[in-house]
Design a protein around this motif. Structure first.
Motif, PDB file in Angstrom:
ATOM      1  N   GLN A   1       0.853  -1.198   0.000  1.00  0.00           N
ATOM      2  CA  GLN A   1       0.000   0.000   0.000  1.00  0.00           C
ATOM      3  C   GLN A   1       0.888   1.247   0.000  1.00  0.00           C
ATOM      4  O   GLN A   1       1.880   1.330   0.745  1.00  0.00           O
ATOM      5  CB  GLN A   1      -0.902  -0.017   1.238  1.00  0.00           C
ATOM      6  N   ASP A   2       0.521   2.218  -0.838  1.00  0.00           N
ATOM      7  CA  ASP A   2       1.262   3.482  -0.892  1.00  0.00           C
ATOM      8  C   ASP A   2       0.855   4.364   0.284  1.00  0.00           C
ATOM      9  O   ASP A   2      -0.352   4.635   0.497  1.00  0.00           O
ATOM     10  CB  ASP A   2       0.981   4.210  -2.212  1.00  0.00           C
ATOM     11  N   VAL A   3       1.859   4.829   1.074  1.00  0.00           N
ATOM     12  CA  VAL A   3       1.595   5.635   2.273  1.00  0.00           C
ATOM     13  C   VAL A   3       2.584   6.797   2.315  1.00  0.00           C
ATOM     14  O   VAL A   3       3.551   6.863   1.540  1.00  0.00           O
ATOM     15  CB  VAL A   3       1.727   4.783   3.557  1.00  0.00           C
ATOM     16  N   ILE A   4       2.300   7.740   3.236  1.00  0.00           N
ATOM     17  CA  ILE A   4       3.221   8.841   3.553  1.00  0.00           C
ATOM     18  C   ILE A   4       3.732   8.589   4.966  1.00  0.00           C
ATOM     19  O   ILE A   4       2.939   8.459   5.911  1.00  0.00           O
ATOM     20  CB  ILE A   4       2.533  10.210   3.459  1.00  0.00           C
ATOM     21  N   GLU A   5       5.075   8.528   5.129  1.00  0.00           N
ATOM     22  CA  GLU A   5       5.680   8.256   6.433  1.00  0.00           C
ATOM     23  C   GLU A   5       6.210   9.545   7.042  1.00  0.00           C
ATOM     24  O   GLU A   5       6.943  10.299   6.393  1.00  0.00           O
ATOM     25  CB  GLU A   5       6.811   7.239   6.287  1.00  0.00           C
ATOM     26  N   PHE A   6       5.818   9.782   8.307  1.00  0.00           N
ATOM     27  CA  PHE A   6       6.307  10.911   9.094  1.00  0.00           C
ATOM     28  C   PHE A   6       7.219  10.337  10.170  1.00  0.00           C
ATOM     29  O   PHE A   6       6.804   9.387  10.880  1.00  0.00           O
ATOM     30  CB  PHE A   6       5.152  11.672   9.760  1.00  0.00           C
ATOM     31  N   SER A   7       8.430  10.846  10.334  1.00  0.00           N
ATOM     32  CA  SER A   7       9.340  10.363  11.373  1.00  0.00           C
ATOM     33  C   SER A   7       9.984  11.555  12.074  1.00  0.00           C
ATOM     34  O   SER A   7      10.377  12.534  11.431  1.00  0.00           O
ATOM     35  CB  SER A   7      10.425   9.451  10.771  1.00  0.00           C
ATOM     36  N   VAL A   8      10.081  11.459  13.417  1.00  0.00           N
ATOM     37  CA  VAL A   8      10.718  12.489  14.258  1.00  0.00           C
ATOM     38  C   VAL A   8      11.858  11.802  14.985  1.00  0.00           C
ATOM     39  O   VAL A   8      11.631  10.867  15.769  1.00  0.00           O
ATOM     40  CB  VAL A   8       9.707  13.099  15.243  1.00  0.00           C
ATOM     41  N   GLN A   9      13.066  12.243  14.723  1.00  0.00           N
ATOM     42  CA  GLN A   9      14.270  11.614  15.267  1.00  0.00           C
ATOM     43  C   GLN A   9      15.015  12.620  16.121  1.00  0.00           C
ATOM     44  O   GLN A   9      15.289  13.752  15.681  1.00  0.00           O
ATOM     45  CB  GLN A   9      15.152  11.130  14.108  1.00  0.00           C
ATOM     46  N   ASP A  10      15.320  12.228  17.384  1.00  0.00           N
ATOM     47  CA  ASP A  10      16.033  13.120  18.300  1.00  0.00           C
ATOM     48  C   ASP A  10      17.384  12.527  18.650  1.00  0.00           C
ATOM     49  O   ASP A  10      17.672  11.369  18.301  1.00  0.00           O
ATOM     50  CB  ASP A  10      15.192  13.391  19.550  1.00  0.00           C
ATOM     51  N   THR A  11      18.186  13.301  19.359  1.00  0.00           N
ATOM     52  CA  THR A  11      19.510  12.845  19.789  1.00  0.00           C
ATOM     53  C   THR A  11      19.558  12.717  21.298  1.00  0.00           C
ATOM     54  O   THR A  11      20.608  12.944  21.937  1.00  0.00           O
ATOM     55  CB  THR A  11      20.587  13.826  19.316  1.00  0.00           C
ATOM     56  N   GLY A  12      18.397  12.361  21.906  1.00  0.00           N
ATOM     57  CA  GLY A  12      18.343  12.249  23.353  1.00  0.00           C
ATOM     58  C   GLY A  12      18.892  10.913  23.841  1.00  0.00           C
ATOM     59  O   GLY A  12      19.614  10.193  23.148  1.00  0.00           O
ATOM     60  N   GLY A  13      18.488  10.545  25.073  1.00  0.00           N
ATOM     61  CA  GLY A  13      19.017   9.346  25.702  1.00  0.00           C
ATOM     62  C   GLY A  13      18.255   8.079  25.356  1.00  0.00           C
ATOM     63  O   GLY A  13      18.578   7.007  25.872  1.00  0.00           O
ATOM     64  N   GLY A  14      17.218   8.152  24.509  1.00  0.00           N
ATOM     65  CA  GLY A  14      16.486   6.963  24.116  1.00  0.00           C
ATOM     66  C   GLY A  14      15.531   6.497  25.185  1.00  0.00           C
ATOM     67  O   GLY A  14      15.265   7.177  26.182  1.00  0.00           O
ATOM     68  N   LEU A  15      14.989   5.289  24.970  1.00  0.00           N
ATOM     69  CA  LEU A  15      14.011   4.703  25.884  1.00  0.00           C
ATOM     70  C   LEU A  15      14.532   3.375  26.391  1.00  0.00           C
ATOM     71  O   LEU A  15      15.123   2.601  25.628  1.00  0.00           O
ATOM     72  CB  LEU A  15      12.670   4.480  25.174  1.00  0.00           C
ATOM     73  N   PRO A  16      14.327   3.084  27.687  1.00  0.00           N
ATOM     74  CA  PRO A  16      14.730   1.762  28.181  1.00  0.00           C
ATOM     75  C   PRO A  16      13.938   0.662  27.462  1.00  0.00           C
ATOM     76  O   PRO A  16      12.771   0.861  27.121  1.00  0.00           O
ATOM     77  CB  PRO A  16      14.376   1.825  29.673  1.00  0.00           C
ATOM     78  N   PRO A  17      14.570  -0.494  27.205  1.00  0.00           N
ATOM     79  CA  PRO A  17      13.869  -1.557  26.471  1.00  0.00           C
ATOM     80  C   PRO A  17      12.591  -2.016  27.149  1.00  0.00           C
ATOM     81  O   PRO A  17      11.615  -2.350  26.484  1.00  0.00           O
ATOM     82  CB  PRO A  17      14.915  -2.685  26.404  1.00  0.00           C
ATOM     83  N   GLU A  18      12.558  -2.019  28.484  1.00  0.00           N
ATOM     84  CA  GLU A  18      11.356  -2.489  29.161  1.00  0.00           C
ATOM     85  C   GLU A  18      10.201  -1.504  29.004  1.00  0.00           C
ATOM     86  O   GLU A  18       9.030  -1.865  29.214  1.00  0.00           O
ATOM     87  CB  GLU A  18      11.628  -2.734  30.643  1.00  0.00           C
ATOM     88  N   MET A  19      10.468  -0.254  28.635  1.00  0.00           N
ATOM     89  CA  MET A  19       9.406   0.726  28.452  1.00  0.00           C
ATOM     90  C   MET A  19       8.812   0.720  27.052  1.00  0.00           C
ATOM     91  O   MET A  19       7.708   1.235  26.860  1.00  0.00           O
ATOM     92  CB  MET A  19       9.923   2.146  28.773  1.00  0.00           C
ATOM     93  N   LEU A  20       9.553   0.178  26.071  1.00  0.00           N
ATOM     94  CA  LEU A  20       9.061   0.213  24.695  1.00  0.00           C
ATOM     95  C   LEU A  20       7.753  -0.552  24.541  1.00  0.00           C
ATOM     96  O   LEU A  20       6.885  -0.200  23.743  1.00  0.00           O
ATOM     97  CB  LEU A  20      10.121  -0.369  23.751  1.00  0.00           C
ATOM     98  N   ALA A  21       7.593  -1.667  25.303  1.00  0.00           N
ATOM     99  CA  ALA A  21       6.384  -2.475  25.174  1.00  0.00           C
ATOM    100  C   ALA A  21       5.158  -1.774  25.742  1.00  0.00           C
ATOM    101  O   ALA A  21       4.026  -2.088  25.355  1.00  0.00           O
ATOM    102  CB  ALA A  21       6.586  -3.818  25.865  1.00  0.00           C
ATOM    103  N   HIS A  22       5.338  -0.825  26.683  1.00  0.00           N
ATOM    104  CA  HIS A  22       4.201  -0.150  27.336  1.00  0.00           C
ATOM    105  C   HIS A  22       4.128   1.316  26.957  1.00  0.00           C
ATOM    106  O   HIS A  22       3.396   2.076  27.595  1.00  0.00           O
ATOM    107  CB  HIS A  22       4.314  -0.272  28.863  1.00  0.00           C
TER     108      HIS A  22
END
Length: 800
Positions: free
Chosen positions: A725-746
């Motif tokens: 399917q043809d879509v338009i992708e929006f992405s916001v990329q920062d240079t911060g400290g990221g997210l802990p892996p255990e938080m990505l699921a929630h």
């Protein structure tokens, strides 16, 4: 049976043997006659061959005498012609004589008048080739007389000729030949005895069995006997010519043989008639034997079937006496056949308390007043137990058509009665359950407006008519129950289901609203085979009005939550907004103060004044645009999806988000692909998602204490393909400290936040907004080796 078989087969075998003996006798006599004819033909053909041979030898001797005179030079060319003419006129088979010297030149020749022009030889010619030249060379080599092999000619008027070349010798050397040519037809006619020609068809053949002279017999056809299909013939080669000339004789048909024998046909006809009559008798006897065997087999079959069935059989005479009972009847009642046969009423298997009622039933039975459906009675076994039985009565008729009694069949229906009672109770329980359901259940056949079943709630909502069923089917978009006149072509031959609507019907549950009831209903449908074999449609409608009200209330609460989120965002951005507005307001104040001071001092002209006023108006417009954009962002409450340009949404979001990023000293960069197609979206809601993601990225950079060179947030908008399917992708990329892996699921769960002062509704609302636009959102950490260098949030929206 064995005597009948022998009585039928023995005369037939005798007649067949007699007929075979007659046929063999006639066959033997016919063969003897044929052998005698063959011997006579052989003898006569050999005699004719001897006659032809002697005539050829006589002509050969005369030609050799002429050749000897020519060799001795006693005959010149004129004398040769005179003697050749005398020989040809004296002997009709001799057609031409030629004198050929050693140089193959014809020195003298003479031919009969019957020789065709193509066969004439001219004095002075030289033999150039062909069969005569080949024979000439053979005679020169052998120095002996040689006959040619006669062949048929294609010319219609030319007759085949037989050549004889006799060598000439002069002083011991070859000096040429004398060529004598014979008419093969004349050789046959004058050489064969007349009595042989009268009895047989005599022909002369070449080496390939081609007819040279004579008329052969045509092949016989239409004969019923295989030995008469070919004529009696014999052939023998004619010497001194050899195998190149064959004399064949064919016997004429002098008798009709067995075909014309009246005695043979008389005996044969009588034998066939006798055999036919015996075969008819044998077939009749065989059918009788088969009928007897069938009768025995049928009797044994009926006896076995009668003993194996579970139905009891009882026969009564006209007075009510039992004359016959089968094994099943004895097994049902417990009494033996000897005990039951001969009994008069009351019978031993009658219950004592029902004698009077059973007597009345018996009188009706003997009078023939019993209904075809039978009647039910109670029967007592020998051990005293009672069981229910159903009796069926039919009259017994003998071979003369007179009634001799009554046949009664008895079936134990105790178990069926028990099963029927259980089924009745089960049906009552099933009906109670369906009536107590809080869902409407209705069943109607396809192609009919008949209502087969409706429970209490359906009757309460729609009454007892099919209109409610059809309304549910039509409004829900499930397979139609009423299709007019049904057609065989509209139904699948294997499943019995309609073919066309199956592909277009909804396979999931349908939710509809009925204004007359004021209810939201969830409608489900399925097909079933009704008890009478008809294809029917069952529709189940459940009241889901409370659930729909709860969903609407939840949607309203979600909209209020979005508004609250925007207010919270703008509250957090208040200082940045004030700073952003301070710049145009300060510029306006400075421009106004400068113009006043310059006007008072008279140091400004009209053109400078206009320029300053234009700059002042521009700063005022800028401040108004900031206020309007913030006001529209905060006041938006209801989603309004329409065609929107991606460039406009990104521009608005960058201007709003840039305020907060500049407050945190974070640099914002964005890249947007050229000529992006429009999307169907609510611009304000998508801007809210982008602003929230950029604000979160800036806060993550602040928490990570990145140096100024690494405080970057990048917004990228590019086209992509997701799952075809043809879509338009929006992405916001920062240079911060990221997210802990255990938080990505929630991360996208409601009320879950990574910030101590956060409410946990921002990212959840963002995902809800994206999914309401049929898109998807995801988050991931960015790594440089094992070190986390930032975080990337992306979501995509399908094209309009």
């Amino acid at each position: 049976m064995r005597q009948d078989r022998l009585a039928a087969l023995a005369p037939l075998a005798a007649v067949l043997m007699f007929l075979a003996a007659i046929v063999a006798s006639f066959w033997y006599l016919r063969n003897e006659e044929i052998e005698r004819e063959k011997e006579a033909l052989k003898r006569d053909v050999e005699y004719a061959q001897q006659r032809v041979r002697l005539r050829l030898l006589e002509r050969q001797e005369q030609v050799m005498r002429l050749a000897r005179d020519v060799s001795n030079q006693e005959v010149d060319r004129s004398e040769f012609g005179t003697r050749a003419e005398a020989l040809i006129s004296q002997y009709p088979e001799l057609q031409a004589l030629s004198w050929i010297d050693e140089r193959r030149r014809i020195r003298a020749t003479h031919a009969a008048p019957t020789v065709t022009s193509s066969q004439l030889r001219v004095a002075g010619e030289v033999l150039r080739g062909g069969e005569t030249a080949e024979l000439y060379g053979l005679v020169r080599d052998l120095l002996q007389p040689v006959y040619s092999q006669p062949v048929t000619t294609n010319a219609g008027d030319a007759v085949p000729l037989l050549q004889l070349q006799v060598p000439l010798a002069s002083e011991g050397r070859f000096a040429g030949v004398v060529l004598a040519e014979y008419s093969i037809d004349s050789v046959l006619r004058y050489g064969t005895p007349t009595e042989v020609l009268a009895r047989y068809a005599v022909t002369l053949l070449d080496a390939d069995n081609h007819v040279l002279a004579g008329s052969p017999l045509p092949p016989r056809s239409g004969s019923v006997w295989p030995w008469s299909a070919k004529a009696n013939a014999y052939q023998v080669p004619v010497s001194p010519v050899g195998n190149g000339l064959v004399l064949r004789g064919q016997a004429y048909r002098t008798s009709l043989g067995m075909v014309g024998s009246g005695l043979f046909w008389l005996v044969g006809t009588l034998s066939v008639m006798t055999a036919w009559m015996l075969i008819a008798t044998w077939r009749h006897t065989r059918r009788r034997l088969q009928a007897q065997q069938a009768l025995i087999a049928e009797t044994n079959f009926r006896r076995a079937m009668e003993n194996s069935i579970l139905t009891g059989m009882r026969a009564l005479d006209l007075q009510g006496r039992i004359t016959y009972v089968n094994a099943a009847f004895c097994q049902m009642t417990g009494w033996s056949e000897a005990e039951l046969v001969g009994q008069m009423p009351p019978y031993s298997y009658w219950p004592e308390e029902e004698h009077e009622a059973l007597h009345a039933k018996l009188r009706e039975e003997l009078s023939g007043k019993v209904t075809p459906a039978g009647f039910q009675v109670r029967v007592r076994r020998k051990n005293g137990h009672l069981f229910d039985a159903r009796l069926y009565v039919s009259p017994l008729v003998d071979a003369r058509g007179q009634q001799t009694g009554w046949m009664t069949s008895m079936t134990d229906i105790t178990e069926p009665n028990r099963v029927r009672e259980q089924l009745t109770a089960s049906h009552e329980r099933f009906t109670i359950v369906l009536e107590a359901l809080d869902a409407s259940v209705s069943v109607a056949p396809l192609g009919s407006e008949e209502l087969l079943f409706a429970n209490r709630l359906y009757r309460q909502w729609f009454g007892s008519q099919t209109a409610g069923h059809l309304q549910l089917v039509a409004q829900a978009g499930v397979l139609p129950a009423h299709r007019g006149q049904s057609s065989v072509d509209d139904e699948d031959g294997l499943m019995g289901l309609p073919t066309d609507p199956l592909t277009s019907a909804n396979s999931e549950n349908a939710e509809i609203f009925l204004p007359e009831l004021g209810k939201w209903l969830e409608v489900r449908s399925r097909y079933l085979n009704w008890v009478d074999g008809r294809l029917a449609q069952m529709v189940i409608a459940t009241d889901i009005t409370p659930r729909r009200l709860a969903e609407e209330q939840a949607a309203r609460q979600a909209e209020r939550a979005q508004s609250v989120s925007r207010l919270i965002t703008m509250g957090e951005m208040a200082s940045s907004v004030a700073h952003e507005l301070n710049q145009p307001l300060t510029a306006i104040s400075n421009y106004c103060s400068g113009m006043i001071s310059r006007i008072q001092r008279g140091q400004i002209d009209e053109e400078g004044l206009i320029g300053a006023l234009e700059k002042t108006a521009h700063q005022a417009q800028r401040a108004g645009q900031i206020i309007q954009r913030i006001r529209a962002f905060v006041k938006k409450s209801e989603p309004n999806r329409q065609l929107a340009r991606v460039e406009d949404m990104v521009t608005e979001a960058v201007e709003l988000g840039g305020i907060e990023l500049r407050r945190h000293n974070v640099r914002l960069s964005h890249y947007m692909a050229a000529r992006l197609p429009p999307v169907m979206a609510d611009s304000i809601l998508i801007e809210q998602v982008l602003v929230n993601l950029m604000k979160n990225g800036a806060e993550s950079i602040v928490q990570a204490n990145r140096p100024p060179a690494q405080r970057n947030v990048e917004l990228r908008v590019v086209p992509r393909q997701v799952e075809g399917q043809d879509v338009i992708e929006f992405s916001v990329q920062d240079t911060g400290g990221g997210l802990p892996p255990e938080m990505l699921a929630h991360l996208f769960e409601a009320f879950y936040s990574t910030k101590s002062e956060g409410m946990g509704i921002g990212l959840n609302l963002c995902r809800s907004i994206v999914e309401s636009h049929h898109g998807r959102m995801e988050a991931e950490n960015l790594y440089n080796g094992s070190e986390v260098t930032g975080c990337r949030f992306s979501f995509w929206l399908p094209l309009a």
